[in-house]
Design a protein around this motif. Structure first.
Motif, mmCIF file in Angstrom:
data_model
loop_
_atom_site.group_PDB
_atom_site.id
_atom_site.type_symbol
_atom_site.label_atom_id
_atom_site.label_comp_id
_atom_site.label_asym_id
_atom_site.label_seq_id
_atom_site.Cartn_x
_atom_site.Cartn_y
_atom_site.Cartn_z
ATOM 1 N N LEU A 193 4.796 -16.899 -19.638
ATOM 2 C CA LEU A 193 5.192 -15.491 -19.653
ATOM 3 C C LEU A 193 5.709 -15.028 -18.297
ATOM 4 O O LEU A 193 6.735 -14.349 -18.204
ATOM 5 C CB LEU A 193 4.012 -14.617 -20.075
ATOM 6 C CG LEU A 193 3.568 -14.735 -21.522
ATOM 7 C CD1 LEU A 193 2.304 -13.925 -21.750
ATOM 8 C CD2 LEU A 193 4.662 -14.289 -22.462
ATOM 9 N N TRP A 194 4.988 -15.367 -17.227
ATOM 10 C CA TRP A 194 5.351 -14.884 -15.899
ATOM 11 C C TRP A 194 6.601 -15.563 -15.360
ATOM 12 O O TRP A 194 7.476 -14.909 -14.808
ATOM 13 C CB TRP A 194 4.212 -15.094 -14.917
ATOM 14 C CG TRP A 194 2.967 -14.341 -15.251
ATOM 15 C CD1 TRP A 194 2.870 -13.249 -16.064
ATOM 16 C CD2 TRP A 194 1.651 -14.623 -14.806
ATOM 17 N NE1 TRP A 194 1.568 -12.854 -16.137
ATOM 18 C CE2 TRP A 194 0.788 -13.667 -15.378
ATOM 19 C CE3 TRP A 194 1.098 -15.598 -13.981
ATOM 20 C CZ2 TRP A 194 -0.573 -13.653 -15.142
ATOM 21 C CZ3 TRP A 194 -0.258 -15.573 -13.742
ATOM 22 C CH2 TRP A 194 -1.091 -14.612 -14.314
ATOM 23 N N GLY A 195 6.694 -16.873 -15.494
ATOM 24 C CA GLY A 195 7.827 -17.598 -14.923
ATOM 25 C C GLY A 195 8.963 -17.831 -15.892
ATOM 26 O O GLY A 195 10.112 -17.945 -15.491
ATOM 27 N N GLY A 196 8.638 -17.913 -17.174
ATOM 28 C CA GLY A 196 9.664 -18.255 -18.145
ATOM 29 C C GLY A 196 10.399 -17.089 -18.747
ATOM 30 O O GLY A 196 11.401 -17.270 -19.429
ATOM 31 N N GLY A 197 9.946 -15.875 -18.506
ATOM 32 C CA GLY A 197 10.555 -14.708 -19.138
ATOM 33 C C GLY A 197 12.015 -14.517 -18.790
ATOM 34 O O GLY A 197 12.861 -14.317 -19.665
ATOM 35 N N TRP A 245 18.729 -23.431 -20.054
ATOM 36 C CA TRP A 245 17.874 -22.399 -19.472
ATOM 37 C C TRP A 245 16.417 -22.564 -19.879
ATOM 38 O O TRP A 245 15.528 -22.004 -19.259
ATOM 39 C CB TRP A 245 18.365 -21.012 -19.871
ATOM 40 C CG TRP A 245 19.641 -20.653 -19.205
ATOM 41 C CD1 TRP A 245 20.897 -20.737 -19.736
ATOM 42 C CD2 TRP A 245 19.810 -20.175 -17.873
ATOM 43 N NE1 TRP A 245 21.823 -20.345 -18.806
ATOM 44 C CE2 TRP A 245 21.187 -19.987 -17.655
ATOM 45 C CE3 TRP A 245 18.922 -19.883 -16.844
ATOM 46 C CZ2 TRP A 245 21.697 -19.526 -16.447
ATOM 47 C CZ3 TRP A 245 19.436 -19.409 -15.635
ATOM 48 C CH2 TRP A 245 20.803 -19.244 -15.455
ATOM 49 N N LEU A 246 16.150 -23.335 -20.919
ATOM 50 C CA LEU A 246 14.776 -23.506 -21.396
ATOM 51 C C LEU A 246 14.013 -24.594 -20.648
ATOM 52 O O LEU A 246 12.809 -24.737 -20.829
ATOM 53 C CB LEU A 246 14.790 -23.817 -22.890
ATOM 54 C CG LEU A 246 15.428 -22.735 -23.768
ATOM 55 C CD1 LEU A 246 15.416 -23.157 -25.222
ATOM 56 C CD2 LEU A 246 14.745 -21.395 -23.582
ATOM 57 N N VAL A 247 14.672 -25.359 -19.804
ATOM 58 C CA VAL A 247 13.997 -26.404 -19.030
ATOM 59 C C VAL A 247 13.028 -25.783 -18.020
ATOM 60 O O VAL A 247 11.921 -26.274 -17.823
ATOM 61 C CB VAL A 247 15.024 -27.321 -18.329
ATOM 62 C CG1 VAL A 247 14.338 -28.323 -17.424
ATOM 63 C CG2 VAL A 247 15.881 -28.031 -19.366
ATOM 64 N N GLY A 248 13.416 -24.682 -17.393
ATOM 65 C CA GLY A 248 12.563 -24.013 -16.419
ATOM 66 C C GLY A 248 11.248 -23.528 -17.014
ATOM 67 O O GLY A 248 10.174 -23.816 -16.474
ATOM 68 N N PRO A 249 11.285 -22.795 -18.138
ATOM 69 C CA PRO A 249 10.021 -22.389 -18.755
ATOM 70 C C PRO A 249 9.151 -23.567 -19.183
ATOM 71 O O PRO A 249 7.924 -23.521 -19.051
ATOM 72 C CB PRO A 249 10.463 -21.566 -19.965
ATOM 73 C CG PRO A 249 11.792 -21.028 -19.569
ATOM 74 C CD PRO A 249 12.415 -22.096 -18.736
ATOM 75 N N LEU A 250 9.762 -24.631 -19.658
ATOM 76 C CA LEU A 250 8.997 -25.830 -20.018
ATOM 77 C C LEU A 250 8.342 -26.429 -18.780
ATOM 78 O O LEU A 250 7.162 -26.800 -18.805
ATOM 79 C CB LEU A 250 9.904 -26.865 -20.687
ATOM 80 C CG LEU A 250 9.255 -28.193 -21.047
ATOM 81 C CD1 LEU A 250 8.179 -27.995 -22.106
ATOM 82 C CD2 LEU A 250 10.296 -29.180 -21.521
ATOM 83 N N LEU A 251 9.066 -26.458 -17.683
ATOM 84 C CA LEU A 251 8.542 -27.015 -16.437
ATOM 85 C C LEU A 251 7.344 -26.222 -15.924
ATOM 86 O O LEU A 251 6.319 -26.802 -15.584
ATOM 87 C CB LEU A 251 9.650 -27.047 -15.376
ATOM 88 C CG LEU A 251 9.262 -27.566 -14.003
ATOM 89 C CD1 LEU A 251 8.971 -29.063 -14.080
ATOM 90 C CD2 LEU A 251 10.373 -27.284 -13.010
ATOM 91 N N VAL A 252 7.453 -24.891 -15.878
ATOM 92 C CA VAL A 252 6.333 -24.108 -15.354
ATOM 93 C C VAL A 252 5.145 -24.090 -16.309
ATOM 94 O O VAL A 252 4.012 -23.906 -15.871
ATOM 95 C CB VAL A 252 6.732 -22.670 -14.958
ATOM 96 C CG1 VAL A 252 7.690 -22.673 -13.806
ATOM 97 C CG2 VAL A 252 7.251 -21.886 -16.117
ATOM 98 N N THR A 253 5.393 -24.295 -17.590
ATOM 99 C CA THR A 253 4.271 -24.407 -18.521
ATOM 100 C C THR A 253 3.469 -25.664 -18.224
ATOM 101 O O THR A 253 2.243 -25.658 -18.288
ATOM 102 C CB THR A 253 4.786 -24.435 -19.976
ATOM 103 O OG1 THR A 253 5.521 -23.236 -20.227
ATOM 104 C CG2 THR A 253 3.645 -24.521 -20.958
ATOM 105 N N LEU A 254 4.146 -26.736 -17.856
ATOM 106 C CA LEU A 254 3.473 -27.999 -17.581
ATOM 107 C C LEU A 254 2.833 -28.052 -16.195
ATOM 108 O O LEU A 254 1.722 -28.559 -16.045
ATOM 109 C CB LEU A 254 4.462 -29.165 -17.735
ATOM 110 C CG LEU A 254 5.035 -29.367 -19.129
ATOM 111 C CD1 LEU A 254 6.092 -30.462 -19.113
ATOM 112 C CD2 LEU A 254 3.930 -29.695 -20.119
#
Length: 131
Positions: free
Chosen positions: A68-72, A101-110
């Motif tokens: 939520l915080w980084g991927g928004g 653009w979805l690689v960043g949210p996936l990265l911060v989730t991991l």
């Protein structure tokens, strides 16, 4: 809510600054390849997501909160990109254009919980208090 707004503001600010730099770099190019633009979108998405997470409290981070915080901001930019390209070139091209653009949210989730915290306002306040 404070961390959400802080993460989104930091992510959006960093994306605007990095995007302006990328735009200035690409302005001198005679041709622009779609692979190069896709890679740039992926890097910008990762950068904005990581900045959005590191400005938040490290002790409060969970996988969902990191998303939520980084991927928004990257998810929002990806959706807008998908919509704009879909209107112009069709659904397939829109999905391909928005997916980097979805690689960043996936990265911060991991890895978001392991990232360090960066709180410059605390550092400045502490330095002023120790004078």
């Amino acid at each position: 809510m404070k961390n959400l707004l802080l993460g989104w503001a930091a992510g959006l600010t960093s994306l605007i600054i990095a995007g302006a730099g990328m735009s200035a770099t690409l302005a001198g190019s005679a041709t622009t390849e779609t692979q190069r633009l896709s890679f740039a979108a992926m890097v910008l998405g990762c950068y904005a997501a990581i900045v959005g997470v590191i400005v938040t409290e490290r002790s409060d981070r969970t996988r969902l909160r990191c998303l939520l915080w980084g991927g928004g901001v990257p998810v929002l930019v990806g959706w807008v990109t998908t919509l704009v390209v879909t209107v112009d070139a069709g659904l397939g091209a829109g999905l391909v254009a928005g997916s980097p653009w979805l690689v960043g949210p996936l990265l911060v989730t991991l890895i978001g919980r392991r990232l360090p915290g960066f709180h410059p306002y605390r550092w400045i306040r502490d330095r002023l208090d120790n004078r």
